[in-house]
Design a protein around this motif. Sequence first.
Motif, PDB file in Angstrom:
ATOM      1  N   ASP A   1      39.854  51.170  29.934  1.00 43.50           N
ATOM      2  CA  ASP A   1      41.062  50.983  30.544  1.00 43.50           C
ATOM      3  C   ASP A   1      41.920  49.909  30.382  1.00 43.50           C
ATOM      4  OD1 ASP A   1      40.089  53.358  32.235  1.00 43.50           O
ATOM      5  OD2 ASP A   1      39.713  52.034  33.937  1.00 43.50           O
ATOM      6  N   PHE A   2      43.457  49.937  30.612  1.00 44.81           N
ATOM      7  CA  PHE A   2      44.035  48.948  30.398  1.00 44.81           C
ATOM      8  C   PHE A   2      45.339  49.013  31.211  1.00 44.81           C
ATOM      9  CE2 PHE A   2      47.464  50.369  27.876  1.00 44.81           C
ATOM     10  CZ  PHE A   2      46.936  51.975  27.421  1.00 44.81           C
ATOM     11  N   GLY A   3      46.118  47.982  31.215  1.00 47.28           N
ATOM     12  CA  GLY A   3      47.429  48.097  32.434  1.00 47.28           C
ATOM     13  C   GLY A   3      48.283  47.116  31.830  1.00 47.28           C
TER      14      GLY A   3
ATOM     15  N   ASN B   1      46.908  38.399  41.324  1.00 47.02           N
ATOM     16  CA  ASN B   1      45.668  38.647  41.613  1.00 47.02           C
ATOM     17  C   ASN B   1      45.173  38.158  42.781  1.00 47.02           C
ATOM     18  OD1 ASN B   1      45.368  39.957  39.243  1.00 47.02           O
ATOM     19  ND2 ASN B   1      44.427  38.322  38.242  1.00 47.02           N
ATOM     20  N   THR B   2      46.070  37.365  43.417  1.00 44.51           N
ATOM     21  CA  THR B   2      45.479  36.814  44.832  1.00 44.51           C
ATOM     22  C   THR B   2      46.377  37.509  46.048  1.00 44.51           C
ATOM     23  OG1 THR B   2      45.613  34.653  43.698  1.00 44.51           O
ATOM     24  CG2 THR B   2      45.060  34.526  46.096  1.00 44.51           C
ATOM     25  N   LEU B   3      45.814  38.185  46.880  1.00 42.53           N
ATOM     26  CA  LEU B   3      46.516  38.851  48.009  1.00 42.53           C
ATOM     27  C   LEU B   3      46.249  38.015  49.414  1.00 42.53           C
ATOM     28  CD1 LEU B   3      45.873  42.513  47.441  1.00 42.53           C
ATOM     29  CD2 LEU B   3      47.695  41.247  47.200  1.00 42.53           C
ATOM     30  N   GLU B   4      47.375  38.260  49.994  1.00 39.39           N
ATOM     31  CA  GLU B   4      47.323  37.517  51.321  1.00 39.39           C
ATOM     32  C   GLU B   4      46.511  38.116  52.512  1.00 39.39           C
ATOM     33  OE1 GLU B   4      51.893  36.558  50.183  1.00 39.39           O
ATOM     34  OE2 GLU B   4      51.453  37.527  52.076  1.00 39.39           O
TER      35      GLU B   4
ATOM     36  N   ALA C   1      43.335  42.553  40.343  1.00 37.26           N
ATOM     37  CA  ALA C   1      44.191  43.461  39.817  1.00 37.26           C
ATOM     38  C   ALA C   1      43.320  43.952  38.319  1.00 37.26           C
ATOM     39  CB  ALA C   1      45.365  42.735  39.545  1.00 37.26           C
ATOM     40  N   GLY C   2      42.588  42.845  37.980  1.00 37.75           N
ATOM     41  CA  GLY C   2      41.943  43.212  36.492  1.00 37.75           C
ATOM     42  C   GLY C   2      42.531  42.537  35.393  1.00 37.75           C
ATOM     43  N   THR C   3      41.875  42.110  34.516  1.00 40.44           N
ATOM     44  CA  THR C   3      42.450  41.519  33.174  1.00 40.44           C
ATOM     45  C   THR C   3      42.354  42.550  32.147  1.00 40.44           C
ATOM     46  OG1 THR C   3      41.957  39.520  34.388  1.00 40.44           O
ATOM     47  CG2 THR C   3      42.763  39.150  32.065  1.00 40.44           C
ATOM     48  N   ASN C   4      43.485  42.580  31.052  1.00 44.46           N
ATOM     49  CA  ASN C   4      43.233  43.395  30.090  1.00 44.46           C
ATOM     50  C   ASN C   4      42.412  42.687  29.173  1.00 44.46           C
ATOM     51  OD1 ASN C   4      44.975  45.514  30.522  1.00 44.46           O
ATOM     52  ND2 ASN C   4      46.478  44.219  29.921  1.00 44.46           N
ATOM     53  N   GLN C   5      41.331  43.533  28.412  1.00 44.54           N
ATOM     54  CA  GLN C   5      40.539  42.901  27.499  1.00 44.54           C
ATOM     55  C   GLN C   5      40.569  43.488  26.297  1.00 44.54           C
ATOM     56  OE1 GLN C   5      36.271  42.238  28.664  1.00 44.54           O
ATOM     57  NE2 GLN C   5      36.568  43.687  30.253  1.00 44.54           N
ATOM     58  N   TRP C   6      41.530  42.819  25.230  1.00 46.91           N
ATOM     59  CA  TRP C   6      41.869  43.623  23.879  1.00 46.91           C
ATOM     60  C   TRP C   6      40.764  43.268  22.877  1.00 46.91           C
ATOM     61  CZ3 TRP C   6      45.341  46.571  25.037  1.00 46.91           C
ATOM     62  CH2 TRP C   6      46.460  46.392  26.065  1.00 46.91           C
ATOM     63  N   PRO C   7      40.426  44.326  22.426  1.00 45.04           N
ATOM     64  CA  PRO C   7      39.482  44.280  21.182  1.00 45.04           C
ATOM     65  C   PRO C   7      40.015  43.573  19.845  1.00 45.04           C
ATOM     66  CG  PRO C   7      40.030  46.582  21.348  1.00 45.04           C
ATOM     67  CD  PRO C   7      40.733  45.936  22.411  1.00 45.04           C
ATOM     68  N   SER C   8      39.300  42.917  19.368  1.00 41.46           N
ATOM     69  CA  SER C   8      40.120  42.092  17.918  1.00 41.46           C
ATOM     70  C   SER C   8      39.888  43.170  16.742  1.00 41.46           C
ATOM     71  CB  SER C   8      38.972  40.766  17.613  1.00 41.46           C
ATOM     72  OG  SER C   8      37.919  41.166  17.496  1.00 41.46           O
ATOM     73  N   ASP C   9      40.384  43.036  15.853  1.00 39.89           N
ATOM     74  CA  ASP C   9      40.202  43.832  14.393  1.00 39.89           C
ATOM     75  C   ASP C   9      40.721  45.000  14.601  1.00 39.89           C
ATOM     76  OD1 ASP C   9      39.099  41.346  14.072  1.00 39.89           O
ATOM     77  OD2 ASP C   9      37.077  42.228  14.297  1.00 39.89           O
ATOM     78  N   ILE C  10      41.192  45.703  15.464  1.00 43.77           N
ATOM     79  CA  ILE C  10      42.019  47.118  15.486  1.00 43.77           C
ATOM     80  C   ILE C  10      43.688  46.885  15.239  1.00 43.77           C
ATOM     81  CG2 ILE C  10      42.424  49.277  16.488  1.00 43.77           C
ATOM     82  CD1 ILE C  10      39.537  48.908  17.647  1.00 43.77           C
TER      83      ILE C  10
END
Length: 351
Positions: A110-112, A120-123, A130-139
């Motif tokens: 999953d990504f966005g 990411n901070t809600l009142e 909200a989640g953070t993208n985790q990009w794989p290296s090397d592709i």
Amino acid sequence: MGHSQPSSEISVPIINLSGIQDLKTSKSSSALVQKLIKNIGNACIQWGFFYVTEHGIDPKLINDVLKVSNEFFKQPKIYKKTVQRQPNNYRGYTDSELTKQKVDWKEAYDFGAEYPAEVNTLENGIDLDAGTNQWPSDIPHFKETLLQYFSEMHSLSSVLMDLIFMSLNVDPRTMKHHFNEATDTSFCRLNYYPVCADANRNLGVGPHADAGVLTVLLQDNNVTSLQVQKDGNFHDVPPIPGTFVINIGDMMQVWSNGIFQAPVHRVLANSESERLSVPFFFNPSYETNVEPLNQSVSNEHPRRYRSINWGIFRRGRILGDYADHGEEIQIYQFEIRNDNDTEMTPNVDQN
Ligand SMILES: O=C(O)CCC(=O)C(=O)O
Ligand SMILES: [Fe+2]
């Protein structure tokens, strides 16, 4: 149990989107656009599922998305687990997703959009990371290809949503503030379905309706696995080259006051072929309260749902996908059954 293929004469409609050019140049009264609105409205009433052709997305981008997805999934598990989803970050890789408390025969990533940090901070005191993208290296080109695809899917979804709202006589401009490409909760998923030796006893994805507003699905051309339920039977939704499959989700069901039903669908496991699919889930901002729109409520069709806070609803679904916290949150829990229960709100924080 077994999931035998149904033989069905009826099939999901195919809608040609060439008329959206007129919409972009604000000729919404053109005959082509009016026909499109009617066809899409009918498809939403009858199926909640339809194919689109002539959607304007570059075939090269589509090929590139399938290519980088394939390159990612063919890496060893130990590599994929370097970008694994975490309990506090639902973006990344998983091979143990649950649908209705059962493990799906698939892997996913999953990504966005790359959120600005302050989102990411809600009142309202709810922890809705909200989640953070985790990009794989090397592709090579993984990140830029997927971010471009995300952006194009967001634009296409906005247009489809406009048409769907117009079919309900709702002015789409009054709904725009719920969506923002950089900050709403839309996300994209790469699904990989490995070959499954015991295909009759497993499912790629168990029966479910998508939680959000609408889904734009890209399928590879390998194999027919997706099925949609209509009138109690499952119907095949085979890949058609050059198309996307669109389905509406729970939030559109609520906005339409049940005039549209978010269709139940599932993915069969396959004992011979692997498969890739790429759903884009078009979702509103966390703070959006979704309730039946006035245009879909009448004396003959009284209000069927209480207001649902999308952030709370979504969080309940994410928890359910992750671990077995009991029954997942579902919109029927918000149904108005009689005049006395309008104050009831379900408690999603069961743990
Ligand atoms: O892979 C597919 O065809 C559909 C997947 C799906 O329904 C989902 O991820 O919600
Ligand atoms: Fe789905």
